[in-house]
Enzyme design. Structure first.
Site, PDB file in Angstrom:
ATOM      1  N   GLU A  35      -1.057  -1.371  -2.325  1.00 12.19           N
ATOM      2  CA  GLU A  35      -1.259  -2.477  -3.270  1.00 12.19           C
ATOM      3  C   GLU A  35      -0.550  -2.190  -4.585  1.00 12.19           C
ATOM      4  O   GLU A  35      -0.623  -1.073  -5.107  1.00 12.19           O
ATOM      5  CB  GLU A  35      -2.761  -2.644  -3.506  1.00 12.19           C
ATOM      6  CG  GLU A  35      -3.189  -4.071  -3.635  1.00 12.19           C
ATOM      7  CD  GLU A  35      -3.002  -4.865  -2.356  1.00 12.19           C
ATOM      8  OE1 GLU A  35      -1.978  -5.588  -2.263  1.00 12.19           O
ATOM      9  OE2 GLU A  35      -3.856  -4.791  -1.472  1.00 12.19           O
ATOM     10  N   ALA A 123      -8.097 -17.283  -2.750  1.00 10.72           N
ATOM     11  CA  ALA A 123      -8.799 -16.079  -2.301  1.00 10.72           C
ATOM     12  C   ALA A 123      -7.894 -14.860  -2.277  1.00 10.72           C
ATOM     13  O   ALA A 123      -8.307 -13.783  -1.870  1.00 10.72           O
ATOM     14  CB  ALA A 123      -9.378 -16.313  -0.912  1.00 10.72           C
ATOM     15  N   GLY A 124      -6.639 -15.023  -2.674  1.00 11.10           N
ATOM     16  CA  GLY A 124      -5.723 -13.886  -2.645  1.00 11.10           C
ATOM     17  C   GLY A 124      -5.249 -13.562  -1.236  1.00 11.10           C
ATOM     18  O   GLY A 124      -4.875 -12.438  -0.939  1.00 11.10           O
ATOM     19  N   SER A 126      -2.744 -15.281   0.134  1.00  4.96           N
ATOM     20  CA  SER A 126      -1.357 -15.768   0.172  1.00  4.96           C
ATOM     21  C   SER A 126      -1.171 -17.159   0.743  1.00  4.96           C
ATOM     22  O   SER A 126      -0.274 -17.414   1.542  1.00  4.96           O
ATOM     23  CB  SER A 126      -0.464 -14.796   0.943  1.00  4.96           C
ATOM     24  OG  SER A 126      -0.417 -13.587   0.282  1.00  4.96           O
ATOM     25  N   ASP A 172       4.097 -10.693   0.279  1.00  2.00           N
ATOM     26  CA  ASP A 172       3.369 -11.811   0.890  1.00  2.00           C
ATOM     27  C   ASP A 172       4.284 -12.654   1.781  1.00  2.00           C
ATOM     28  O   ASP A 172       3.929 -13.011   2.902  1.00  2.00           O
ATOM     29  CB  ASP A 172       2.748 -12.708  -0.197  1.00  2.00           C
ATOM     30  CG  ASP A 172       1.858 -11.908  -1.141  1.00  2.00           C
ATOM     31  OD1 ASP A 172       1.528 -10.751  -0.807  1.00  2.00           O
ATOM     32  OD2 ASP A 172       1.512 -12.430  -2.216  1.00  2.00           O
TER      33      ASP A 172
HETATM   34  C1  GLA Z   1       0.262 -10.299  -5.045  1.00  2.60           C
HETATM   35  C2  GLA Z   1       1.778 -10.411  -5.060  1.00  2.60           C
HETATM   36  C3  GLA Z   1       2.404  -9.346  -4.138  1.00  2.60           C
HETATM   37  C4  GLA Z   1       1.865  -7.953  -4.450  1.00  2.60           C
HETATM   38  C5  GLA Z   1       0.339  -7.967  -4.530  1.00  2.60           C
HETATM   39  C6  GLA Z   1      -0.235  -6.655  -4.999  1.00  2.60           C
HETATM   40  O1  GLA Z   1      -0.236 -10.618  -3.775  1.00  2.60           O
HETATM   41  O2  GLA Z   1       2.178 -11.688  -4.636  1.00  2.60           O
HETATM   42  O3  GLA Z   1       3.810  -9.390  -4.246  1.00  2.60           O
HETATM   43  O4  GLA Z   1       2.432  -7.459  -5.637  1.00  2.60           O
HETATM   44  O5  GLA Z   1      -0.142  -8.973  -5.400  1.00  2.60           O
HETATM   45  O6  GLA Z   1       0.004  -5.657  -4.047  1.00  2.60           O
END
Ligand code: GLA
Length: 385
Positions: A35, A123-124, A126, A172
């Protein structure tokens, strides 16, 4: 999403059923480990999820591009030429991809488009990359552009950087483009060399837990962390020829870290370099079917994101702490950018019900927020259906 339902809605909206539409899908992702390493030229290890964005699309013979989504009532119509950023925010993700294609010399034509996403919102996981990638794959096919998937991934990332205005790395879009069912994507973000590694989890499942916390300051904090990483490199580069933290082994970093005068910046860099090593160790552990070690590395990743990188917060920390208390959990960590969003945990199949009850009630008691739980199924990347 039922495709018949999507098609019914498409023809209800745009008419002319005799002119059929084409349908595409691109998934969201969950990152298993690695991460905040992608923009530092490091390693990541995400996989594509069963959730994603569908797109039904056809050329319409007019000079307007019509955008609609089943997710909210915000349709938008844009001229095929000379378009710019829209106030209807969601449209900037597909439009950003089209902007990149125009910059590469392709003209857009009038189109009817209906998007439909089932990635949990904000929610993270993507959802944005899945909109970009479904658009990229669809345009590539519709206009016969012959880009390969790596090109489309770069186009997706540039769309987000330049048109949407979010300075994300490439993870992502890469996971959404190159995901493979039952595999995770082991990617070197400096070279884009990658390998799809079999994700053999036996009796264990990927449990995704959503904090349901709004990610308020996420973008500005994300950019702040990027700047801190760049500044750490600048200090080291005065003595050592280094342009990205990903170039440093952990041992080399320990030798050089005294060159970074600011304690906070040093901790940020320490996270990145140690996380990079954890990805290497985790991929090795997975190949050797050592899920216990894989889980420990997930835990160590979260702790480093909490203590060194400081991108977790009470919600993500509570979810992981409570998850680790449940018998049958091998590891638990935040996934994605942080500051809210989701955690991912490796949970024995017999412990799932208990996990949901125990983690859910402890989290609610502490934060007054109601979490949500999804079992991650690892799916294929962006494609025509
Ligand atoms: C987000 C960004 C990714 C990456 C993550 C952290 O999802 O879009 O490119 O930097 O945060 O790992």
């Amino acid at each position: 999403m039922e495709l018949d339902l999507l098609h019914d809605k498409f023809y209800k909206l745009y008419g002319k059923k005799e002119q059929s539409c084409h349908t595409f899908f691109a998934p969201g992702r969950v990152n298993l480990i690695g991460e905040h390493t992608d923009y530092n030229g490091g390693y990541v290890f995400p996989c594509a999820l069963q959730y994603g964005t569908y797109l039904a699309v056809r050329l319409n013979g007019s000079d307007r591009m019509h955008f609609s989504t089943t997710n909210f009532d915000q349709p938008c119509s844009v001229p095929e030429r000379g378009f710019s950023r829209q106030d209807t925010k969601w449209v900037n993700y597909p439009l950003g991809v089209m902007d990149q294609l125009v910059k590469r010399g392709f003209g857009m034509k009038g189109m009817d488009m209906l998007f439909s996403g089932d990635v949990p919102n904000a929610a993270g996981l993507s959802s944005s990359a899945s909109i970009e990638m479904v658009t990229a794959v669809a345009m590539n096919e519709l206009y016969d552009m012959h880009f390969d998937m790596i090109d489309l991934i770069k186009i997706g990332q540039k769309a987000e950087n330049e048109f949407v205005g979010v300075n994300c790395g490439i993870m992502d879009q890469f996971a959404s483009g190159m995901g493979k069912t039952e595999h995770a994507v082991y990617l070197d973000c400096a070279t884009l060399d990658f390998e799809q590694v079999p994700l053999v989890l036996g009796d264990y499942k990927l449990m995704i837990s959503n904090t349901n916390k709004r990610r308020g300051l996420a973008d500005s904090k994300y950019n702040e962390r990027r700047a801190e990483c760049e500044s750490s490199v600048e200090f080291i580069a005065m003595t050592e020829p280094v342009s990205l933290l990903g170039e440093l082994s952990y041992a080399r970093f320990l030798d050089l870290q005294h060159l970074i005068p600011d304690e906070t910046v040093r901790r940020r860099a320490h996270h990145v370099v140690s996380e990079n090593q954890r990805v290497l160790d985790a991929v090795k552990a997975l190949r050797e079917s050592d899920l216990v070690l894989f889980g420990q590395l997930m835990n160590a990743s979260h702790d480093s994101l909490r203590d060194d990188y400081e991108v977790t917060g009470i919600e993500l920390d509570t979810l992981t702490e409570e998850a680790r208390k449940v018998e049958g959990v091998l590891g638990s960590r935040m996934t994605g950018a942080g500051f809210g969003g989701c955690t991912v945990s490796l949970v024995h199949k017999d412990a799932i019900a208990r996990f949901i009850t125990e983690v859910g009630s402890a989290y609610h008691a502490k934060t007054r927020l109601k979490p949500e739980f999804y079992l991650g199924e690892v799916s294929d990347g962006a494609r025509k259906l």
